[in-house]
Design a protein around this motif. Structure first.
Motif, PDB file in Angstrom:
ATOM      1  N   ASN A  54       8.023  -0.512 -15.048  1.00  0.00           N
ATOM      2  CA  ASN A  54       7.765  -1.661 -14.176  1.00  0.00           C
ATOM      3  C   ASN A  54       6.459  -1.507 -13.415  1.00  0.00           C
ATOM      4  O   ASN A  54       5.766  -2.488 -13.153  1.00  0.00           O
ATOM      5  CB  ASN A  54       8.930  -1.896 -13.211  1.00  0.00           C
ATOM      6  N   PHE A  55       6.098  -0.289 -13.056  1.00  0.00           N
ATOM      7  CA  PHE A  55       4.834  -0.078 -12.362  1.00  0.00           C
ATOM      8  C   PHE A  55       3.652  -0.398 -13.274  1.00  0.00           C
ATOM      9  O   PHE A  55       2.697  -1.059 -12.853  1.00  0.00           O
ATOM     10  CB  PHE A  55       4.726   1.358 -11.833  1.00  0.00           C
ATOM     11  N   ILE A  56       3.701   0.062 -14.508  1.00  0.00           N
ATOM     12  CA  ILE A  56       2.631  -0.254 -15.467  1.00  0.00           C
ATOM     13  C   ILE A  56       2.528  -1.766 -15.653  1.00  0.00           C
ATOM     14  O   ILE A  56       1.428  -2.339 -15.637  1.00  0.00           O
ATOM     15  CB  ILE A  56       2.872   0.449 -16.821  1.00  0.00           C
ATOM     16  N   ALA A  57       3.675  -2.413 -15.813  1.00  0.00           N
ATOM     17  CA  ALA A  57       3.691  -3.867 -15.975  1.00  0.00           C
ATOM     18  C   ALA A  57       3.124  -4.543 -14.725  1.00  0.00           C
ATOM     19  O   ALA A  57       2.272  -5.435 -14.814  1.00  0.00           O
ATOM     20  CB  ALA A  57       5.114  -4.345 -16.255  1.00  0.00           C
ATOM     21  N   TYR A  58       3.576  -4.119 -13.554  1.00  0.00           N
ATOM     22  CA  TYR A  58       3.158  -4.700 -12.280  1.00  0.00           C
ATOM     23  C   TYR A  58       1.644  -4.590 -12.093  1.00  0.00           C
ATOM     24  O   TYR A  58       0.965  -5.579 -11.806  1.00  0.00           O
ATOM     25  CB  TYR A  58       3.909  -3.985 -11.155  1.00  0.00           C
ATOM     26  N   PHE A  85      -7.847  -1.301  -2.504  1.00  0.00           N
ATOM     27  CA  PHE A  85      -6.430  -1.260  -2.135  1.00  0.00           C
ATOM     28  C   PHE A  85      -5.973  -2.632  -1.641  1.00  0.00           C
ATOM     29  O   PHE A  85      -4.934  -3.135  -2.058  1.00  0.00           O
ATOM     30  CB  PHE A  85      -6.184  -0.189  -1.062  1.00  0.00           C
ATOM     31  N   PHE A  86      -6.754  -3.253  -0.775  1.00  0.00           N
ATOM     32  CA  PHE A  86      -6.372  -4.562  -0.260  1.00  0.00           C
ATOM     33  C   PHE A  86      -6.528  -5.658  -1.312  1.00  0.00           C
ATOM     34  O   PHE A  86      -5.764  -6.628  -1.302  1.00  0.00           O
ATOM     35  CB  PHE A  86      -7.129  -4.893   1.030  1.00  0.00           C
ATOM     36  N   ASP A  87      -7.484  -5.494  -2.236  1.00  0.00           N
ATOM     37  CA  ASP A  87      -7.581  -6.443  -3.362  1.00  0.00           C
ATOM     38  C   ASP A  87      -6.281  -6.433  -4.167  1.00  0.00           C
ATOM     39  O   ASP A  87      -5.746  -7.478  -4.517  1.00  0.00           O
ATOM     40  CB  ASP A  87      -8.741  -6.080  -4.291  1.00  0.00           C
ATOM     41  N   VAL A  88      -5.790  -5.236  -4.455  1.00  0.00           N
ATOM     42  CA  VAL A  88      -4.554  -5.093  -5.232  1.00  0.00           C
ATOM     43  C   VAL A  88      -3.349  -5.550  -4.410  1.00  0.00           C
ATOM     44  O   VAL A  88      -2.505  -6.300  -4.895  1.00  0.00           O
ATOM     45  CB  VAL A  88      -4.374  -3.636  -5.711  1.00  0.00           C
ATOM     46  N   LEU A  89      -3.277  -5.110  -3.176  1.00  0.00           N
ATOM     47  CA  LEU A  89      -2.138  -5.438  -2.321  1.00  0.00           C
ATOM     48  C   LEU A  89      -2.017  -6.944  -2.086  1.00  0.00           C
ATOM     49  O   LEU A  89      -0.915  -7.494  -2.116  1.00  0.00           O
ATOM     50  CB  LEU A  89      -2.279  -4.707  -0.981  1.00  0.00           C
ATOM     51  N   LEU A  90      -3.134  -7.627  -1.885  1.00  0.00           N
ATOM     52  CA  LEU A  90      -3.114  -9.057  -1.577  1.00  0.00           C
ATOM     53  C   LEU A  90      -3.210  -9.950  -2.815  1.00  0.00           C
ATOM     54  O   LEU A  90      -3.146 -11.176  -2.685  1.00  0.00           O
ATOM     55  CB  LEU A  90      -4.250  -9.391  -0.603  1.00  0.00           C
ATOM     56  N   SER A 104      -4.354   2.726  -7.874  1.00  0.00           N
ATOM     57  CA  SER A 104      -3.113   2.586  -8.645  1.00  0.00           C
ATOM     58  C   SER A 104      -2.228   3.814  -8.488  1.00  0.00           C
ATOM     59  O   SER A 104      -1.007   3.690  -8.318  1.00  0.00           O
ATOM     60  CB  SER A 104      -3.420   2.355 -10.127  1.00  0.00           C
ATOM     61  N   ILE A 105      -2.820   4.973  -8.535  1.00  0.00           N
ATOM     62  CA  ILE A 105      -2.060   6.215  -8.343  1.00  0.00           C
ATOM     63  C   ILE A 105      -1.458   6.242  -6.935  1.00  0.00           C
ATOM     64  O   ILE A 105      -0.285   6.590  -6.754  1.00  0.00           O
ATOM     65  CB  ILE A 105      -2.933   7.455  -8.616  1.00  0.00           C
ATOM     66  N   GLY A 106      -2.241   5.840  -5.950  1.00  0.00           N
ATOM     67  CA  GLY A 106      -1.739   5.788  -4.581  1.00  0.00           C
ATOM     68  C   GLY A 106      -0.588   4.806  -4.435  1.00  0.00           C
ATOM     69  O   GLY A 106       0.421   5.096  -3.781  1.00  0.00           O
ATOM     70  N   ILE A 107      -0.711   3.641  -5.056  1.00  0.00           N
ATOM     71  CA  ILE A 107       0.351   2.638  -4.988  1.00  0.00           C
ATOM     72  C   ILE A 107       1.588   3.126  -5.734  1.00  0.00           C
ATOM     73  O   ILE A 107       2.719   2.860  -5.308  1.00  0.00           O
ATOM     74  CB  ILE A 107      -0.152   1.278  -5.509  1.00  0.00           C
ATOM     75  N   PHE A 108       1.391   3.860  -6.825  1.00  0.00           N
ATOM     76  CA  PHE A 108       2.542   4.433  -7.527  1.00  0.00           C
ATOM     77  C   PHE A 108       3.337   5.340  -6.590  1.00  0.00           C
ATOM     78  O   PHE A 108       4.567   5.281  -6.547  1.00  0.00           O
ATOM     79  CB  PHE A 108       2.102   5.199  -8.776  1.00  0.00           C
ATOM     80  N   PHE A 109       2.632   6.164  -5.822  1.00  0.00           N
ATOM     81  CA  PHE A 109       3.333   7.048  -4.891  1.00  0.00           C
ATOM     82  C   PHE A 109       4.017   6.250  -3.780  1.00  0.00           C
ATOM     83  O   PHE A 109       5.071   6.657  -3.288  1.00  0.00           O
ATOM     84  CB  PHE A 109       2.402   8.129  -4.349  1.00  0.00           C
ATOM     85  N   LEU A 110       3.455   5.112  -3.396  1.00  0.00           N
ATOM     86  CA  LEU A 110       4.136   4.237  -2.437  1.00  0.00           C
ATOM     87  C   LEU A 110       5.416   3.659  -3.053  1.00  0.00           C
ATOM     88  O   LEU A 110       6.436   3.548  -2.375  1.00  0.00           O
ATOM     89  CB  LEU A 110       3.208   3.114  -1.972  1.00  0.00           C
ATOM     90  N   ILE A 158     -12.852   3.609 -11.568  1.00  0.00           N
ATOM     91  CA  ILE A 158     -12.241   4.776 -10.928  1.00  0.00           C
ATOM     92  C   ILE A 158     -11.532   4.389  -9.630  1.00  0.00           C
ATOM     93  O   ILE A 158     -10.500   4.961  -9.286  1.00  0.00           O
ATOM     94  CB  ILE A 158     -13.286   5.904 -10.688  1.00  0.00           C
ATOM     95  N   TYR A 159     -12.056   3.398  -8.922  1.00  0.00           N
ATOM     96  CA  TYR A 159     -11.418   2.962  -7.675  1.00  0.00           C
ATOM     97  C   TYR A 159     -10.043   2.355  -7.961  1.00  0.00           C
ATOM     98  O   TYR A 159      -9.076   2.621  -7.254  1.00  0.00           O
ATOM     99  CB  TYR A 159     -12.294   1.955  -6.925  1.00  0.00           C
TER     100      TYR A 159
END
Length: 186
Positions: free
Chosen positions: A124-128, A12-17, A148-154, A142-143
């Motif tokens: 835009n989410f798929i692109a992002y 999550f932090f890898d993706v977020l940062l 990604s699913i969690g970030i989509f809901f955010l 899987i992680y």
């Protein structure tokens, strides 16, 4: 279980940062993000306006443009000629973009279906996420899928907050519009 949770938090932090750690991706992520937010602001305010077929068509073009940039990044890294999950992701984004663009251009699906799958949020989410995964070389596992699913809901939560906060415009009928046009300016 603890190891799985730790891996999810780390991913999550890898993706977020990733935009902070790989700033070259900001050149493509910034317009994607602002376009999504500005479109959402517009339709949150003018909720009564009906989207035309140009919206799903132009949204699907975003995937083609983003995939071109993804291929550029993969080529610059010397990875384009190899068979890798990252190349498969770029090809999948390009293929999805072409299929959605062609089908929206030809009005091949029902309006509801086309407008749903070509809505600015999922496109835009798929692109992002594709930009983040390819630029930051985040493993496709899987992680990443769960994060990604969690970030989509955010993203959905952010959009819902925008829709709640933005003041709604009042729809005027033709007579009211004409009266406003004819009224003297202050």
């Amino acid at each position: 279980m603890i190891e799985v949770l730790n891996n999810l938090i780390e991913r999550f932090f890898d993706v977020l940062l990733a935009p902070y750690n790989f700033r070259e991706m900001l050149w493509i992520l910034t317009p994607l993000f602002f376009a999504m937010i500005l479109i959402e602001l517009y339709f949150a305010r003018y909720f009564f306006e009906e989207e035309g077929w140009n919206m799903p068509y132009s949204n699907s073009l975003v995937l083609i443009f983003v995939s071109i940039d993804l291929f550029r990044v993969l080529n610059a890294g010397g990875e384009l000629n190899a068979v890798t999950p990252r190349n498969a992701l770029a090809i999948a984004v390009a293929t999805l973009g072409v299929i959605l663009t062609a089908s929206n251009f030809l009005h091949m699906w029902s309006r509801e279906f086309a407008f749903g799958i070509s809505n600015h949020l999922p496109v835009n989410f798929i692109a992002y996420m594709s930009v983040i995964i390819i630029y930051a070389k985040i493993p496709l596992d899987i992680y990443t899928l769960i994060v990604s699913i969690g970030i989509f809901f955010l993203f959905v939560l952010l959009i819902s907050l925008i829709r709640f906060i933005v003041p709604k415009a009042i729809e005027l009928d033709e007579e009211e519009l004409n009266e406003r046009k004819e009224a003297p300016s202050p």
